[in-house]
Enzyme design. Structure first.
Site, PDB file in Angstrom:
ATOM      1  N   LYS A  60      36.575   2.428  16.475  1.00  6.78           N
ATOM      2  CA  LYS A  60      36.730   2.485  17.937  1.00  6.78           C
ATOM      3  C   LYS A  60      38.176   2.817  18.301  1.00  6.78           C
ATOM      4  CE  LYS A  60      32.839  -0.633  18.423  1.00  6.78           C
ATOM      5  NZ  LYS A  60      32.334  -2.015  18.524  1.00  6.78           N
ATOM      6  N   GLN A 104      33.997  -8.091  20.324  1.00  7.82           N
ATOM      7  CA  GLN A 104      33.291  -7.614  19.138  1.00  7.82           C
ATOM      8  C   GLN A 104      32.315  -8.694  18.633  1.00  7.82           C
ATOM      9  OE1 GLN A 104      33.480  -4.474  17.760  1.00  7.82           O
ATOM     10  NE2 GLN A 104      31.898  -5.112  16.329  1.00  7.82           N
ATOM     11  N   ASP A 127      30.834  -2.986  27.223  1.00  7.35           N
ATOM     12  CA  ASP A 127      29.574  -3.018  26.477  1.00  7.35           C
ATOM     13  C   ASP A 127      28.354  -3.205  27.384  1.00  7.35           C
ATOM     14  OD1 ASP A 127      29.865  -2.458  23.808  1.00  7.35           O
ATOM     15  OD2 ASP A 127      30.283  -4.530  23.209  1.00  7.35           O
TER      16      ASP A 127
END
Ligand SMILES: NC(=O)c1ccc[n+]([C@@H]2O[C@H](COP(=O)([O-])OP(=O)(O)OC[C@H]3O[C@@H](n4cnc5c(N)ncnc54)[C@H](OP(=O)(O)O)[C@@H]3O)[C@@H](O)[C@H]2O)c1
Length: 288
Positions: A60, A104, A127
């Protein structure tokens, strides 16, 4: 995609699609910088040391650099408790250089994932996992869409797979993948079955699908007996096994039956990262 064909399946690679998304974002970022704006900033909060998460976060960060975005990784030790993680989330929520960030997954078992995800400011939720954003997604209001299912929709569109009016089965009902996948396919006018570990006759339910998306995290779960001739099969699964990375679909077997199939790795993974950048860009663009 040549659906309904009996020959070897077309391989739906994610790399070229992700490259195209990234090229488009790089251009937009460069234009914004030329107009005198600071670059978009993505934050990543990592708790503990999970080798798989390290790899994903590294990808990422590199992807941000490729499109000219900045990234900041905040690391907390595996011993961090829920209040410590919430404090880090609060700092990212307030950081003026961070437009969007992710927490994460997975978090250590001692940390309350639900509480943490609910503490992310919905406007900065890269997200799309905040309950407000998932709710907005269900009712069809603008919201950041969870990256993996968003990537699957982009992949299907890129390869010309029609969704409207088709029968789709999604295996897996996680907040991260399966549930939002079923919602997106439903919005795209598919008739969707959402299967999970308590589904009797999984093979039968999967065989009804013209589009089959598998996100169970069970290597080799889906084989020939699960796939109708001519179906389009998307394998989201990614599990580290002693033999290497494994998807949920027995590739060689299913390739003989399906019209099209994603490889693992190189299918959905690259698009997940590209969609994360896309969500960060959208958060940044909204602030203009
Ligand atoms: N490529 C990418 O970018 C990417 C991104 C995210 C995730 N992934 C991968 O996708 C997979 C799924 O991730 P996740 O976060 O959704 O996992 P998860 O939270 O563990 O959810 C797995 C889902 O699969 C269902 N399931 C498990 N075993 C099953 C079985 N034998 N038959 C039918 N359903 C079964 C579970 O059902 P219950 O609800 O009944 O327990 C659950 O709903 C993992 O391999 C993950 O690594 C890949």
């Amino acid at each position: 995609v040549n659906e309904g064909q009996g020959s070897e399946a077309q391989i739906l690679r994610g790399g070229p699609v992700a490259k195209r998304v990234e090229a488009d974002l790089a251009e937009k970022v460069s234009e914004a910088k030329q107009r005198g704006r600071r670059p978009p900033g993505l934050g990543v909060l990592m708790v503990g040391d999970n080798p798989a998460s390290d790899v994903y976060v590294g990808r990422k960060v590199k992807a941000c650099a490729r499109v000219g975005m900045t990234s900041r990784v905040v690391r907390l030790p595996a011993t961090a408790d829920t209040p410590a993680v919430l404090a880090a989330v609060a700092a990212l929520n307030e950081d003026p250089d961070i437009d969007a960030f992710i927490v994460q997954m997975p978090l250590p078992a001692a940390v309350n994932t639900d509480v943490v995800l609910s503490a992310v400011r919905p406007e900065k939720d890269a997200d799309g996992l905040h309950p407000t954003n998932l709710g907005r997604l269900v009712v069809g209001q603008p919201a950041p869409v969870p990256c993996t299912p968003k990537g699957v929709m982009r992949l299907l569109a890129h390869y010309g797979v029609s969704v409207a009016g088709r029968r789709a089965t999604v295996v897996g009902r996680s907040r991260l993948v399966g549930w939002p996948m079923a919602v997106l396919l439903t919005h795209a006018q598919a008739t969707v079955t959402l299967a999970h570990s308590r589904t009797p006759d999984l093979a039968g339910v999967c065989r009804e699908a013209e589009i089959l998306v598998v996100a169970a995290g069970r290597p080799g779960l889906v084989g020939l007996e699960h796939v109708a001739p001519g179906a389009v099969v998307v394998d989201v699964g990614l599990t580290r096994t002693p033999e290497g990375l494994s998807g949920d679909v027995r590739f060689d077997e299913v390739a003989r039956q399906a019209a099209a199939l994603t490889p693992v790795p190189g299918g959905v993974g690259p698009l997940t990262v590209a969609m994360l950048l896309h969500n960060a860009w959208e958060a940044y663009a909204r602030e203009q």
